[in-house]
Design an enzyme around this catalytic site. Structure first.
Site, mmCIF file in Angstrom:
data_model
loop_
_atom_site.group_PDB
_atom_site.id
_atom_site.type_symbol
_atom_site.label_atom_id
_atom_site.label_comp_id
_atom_site.label_asym_id
_atom_site.label_seq_id
_atom_site.Cartn_x
_atom_site.Cartn_y
_atom_site.Cartn_z
ATOM 1 N N HIS A 135 0.840 -1.208 0.000
ATOM 2 C CA HIS A 135 0.000 0.000 0.000
ATOM 3 C C HIS A 135 0.874 1.256 0.000
ATOM 4 O O HIS A 135 0.627 2.197 -0.761
ATOM 5 C CB HIS A 135 -0.918 -0.022 1.228
ATOM 6 C CG HIS A 135 -1.707 1.231 1.429
ATOM 7 N ND1 HIS A 135 -3.028 1.355 1.031
ATOM 8 C CD2 HIS A 135 -1.375 2.429 1.988
ATOM 9 C CE1 HIS A 135 -3.458 2.564 1.338
ATOM 10 N NE2 HIS A 135 -2.473 3.234 1.928
ATOM 11 N N GLU A 136 1.891 1.285 0.841
ATOM 12 C CA GLU A 136 2.757 2.464 0.917
ATOM 13 C C GLU A 136 3.597 2.630 -0.352
ATOM 14 O O GLU A 136 3.828 3.755 -0.808
ATOM 15 C CB GLU A 136 3.655 2.367 2.150
ATOM 16 C CG GLU A 136 2.922 2.318 3.474
ATOM 17 C CD GLU A 136 1.929 3.449 3.658
ATOM 18 O OE1 GLU A 136 2.144 4.545 3.072
ATOM 19 O OE2 GLU A 136 0.934 3.255 4.378
ATOM 20 N N HIS A 139 1.628 4.462 -2.996
ATOM 21 C CA HIS A 139 1.593 5.921 -2.864
ATOM 22 C C HIS A 139 2.819 6.551 -3.531
ATOM 23 O O HIS A 139 2.720 7.598 -4.186
ATOM 24 C CB HIS A 139 1.560 6.318 -1.387
ATOM 25 C CG HIS A 139 0.210 6.168 -0.747
ATOM 26 N ND1 HIS A 139 -0.940 6.672 -1.313
ATOM 27 C CD2 HIS A 139 -0.166 5.584 0.422
ATOM 28 C CE1 HIS A 139 -1.966 6.405 -0.526
ATOM 29 N NE2 HIS A 139 -1.530 5.738 0.529
ATOM 30 N N GLU A 203 -6.371 6.738 -1.229
ATOM 31 C CA GLU A 203 -6.291 5.583 -0.341
ATOM 32 C C GLU A 203 -6.932 4.352 -0.985
ATOM 33 O O GLU A 203 -6.405 3.236 -0.881
ATOM 34 C CB GLU A 203 -6.951 5.892 1.004
ATOM 35 C CG GLU A 203 -6.240 6.947 1.835
ATOM 36 C CD GLU A 203 -4.822 6.539 2.208
ATOM 37 O OE1 GLU A 203 -4.573 5.327 2.389
ATOM 38 O OE2 GLU A 203 -3.967 7.428 2.319
#
Length: 274
Positions: A135-136, A139, A203
């Site tokens: 997930h990070e 980004h 997100e």
């Protein structure tokens, strides 16, 4: 085109933020005179870079580099494999005591940083932690962190300009600074509305990217459930600007819900498992 919706939102919000930034430049010319345009132009060019550097430094203050040996070795191998699959360079890994289980990314492609809390690593299983790391990394890959950091900086500058405009144009009454502060806060929140237009959407995109990277949305969904439960009754040790970058923002105040940087955890989990 990959993540067309996010790219369109970032382009629209970026254009609006640029317009606000030009208003800051116009205020500078009005204050110092047109003869000072080289100085104002230099300031406009330098400030985003300075704010970006300050934002990155502030976010990682208190974090330490994650050793590549010992208990962290598997996390480095995991991150390297995910980075290769997602087409980005392996970011710098750091560890921090945040008071709550959490993680966040800052920086850009080639200069990314992923910070993981010690509380998170002790709470999650390997596949759940892999979902959070993915997930990070998403980004960083999508470059949305830069928009968030610079957008927040522009909002702060618009707030300061609003305050100075009122103070210069006001009647110098004793309570003028209070009115100026209120107007400044309103102006800053107004600009932040445009930043929040992409904050919640990004997100969902990062969640979906993580699901694709690890082959299933369930590990990240389980991680979000554990993070949510593990954060109950605990006070985070990071400031609000860092909370906005974290995978989970636990602030439940009425104002925080109105200007939420994250969609609800329940909706994210539902999407990951749908």
């Amino acid at each position: 085109m990959e993540h067309f919706g996010l790219k369109v939102r970032m382009a629209v919000v970026g254009s609006i933020l640029f317009a606000f930034y030009m208003l800051v430049g116009a205020f500078g010319l009005a204050t110092f005179g047109t003869g000072a345009w080289p100085l104002v132009l230099l300031g406009l060019l330098a400030l985003p870079f300075i704010q970006y550097k300050i934002g990155t430094w502030s976010a990682t203050r208190g974090a330490e580099d994650m050793p590549e040996e010992g208990q962290y070795q598997e996390i480095h191998h995991m991150t390297e494999s995910l980075s290769r699959d997602m087409g980005i360079e392996k970011p710098r890994l750091m560890v921090m005591q945040m008071g709550v289980p959490n993680a966040f990314a800052t920086g850009r492609k080639g200069k990314g940083v992923v910070v993981v809390s010690t509380e998170l690593m002790s709470l999650l299983s390997r596949d759940e932690l892999e979902g959070v790391i993915a997930h990070e990394l998403a980004h960083i890959k999508n470059r949305d962190v830069i928009t968030m950091v610079i957008g927040s900086s522009i909002a702060s500058m618009v707030g300061m300009v609003t305050y100075f405009v009122y103070m210069f144009a006001g009647d110098n009454n004793p309570g003028g600074f209070i009115v100026g502060w209120i107007l400044s806060s309103v102006a800053q929140m107004f600009v932040m509305i445009f930043v929040l237009a992409i904050s919640r959407y990004r997100e969902y995109v990062a969640d979906d990217d993580a699901r694709k990277a690890i082959g299933s949305g369930d590990p990240l969904a389980r991680a979000l459930e554990k993070i949510s439960r593990g954060s109950e009754g605990r006070e985070p040790r990071v400031n609000d600007s860092v909370n906005a970058l974290c995978i989970f923002n636990a602030d439940k105040s009425l104002l925080a819900k109105l200007f939420a940087t994250h969609p609800s955890t329940e909706k994210r989990i539902q999407k990951l498992r749908s």
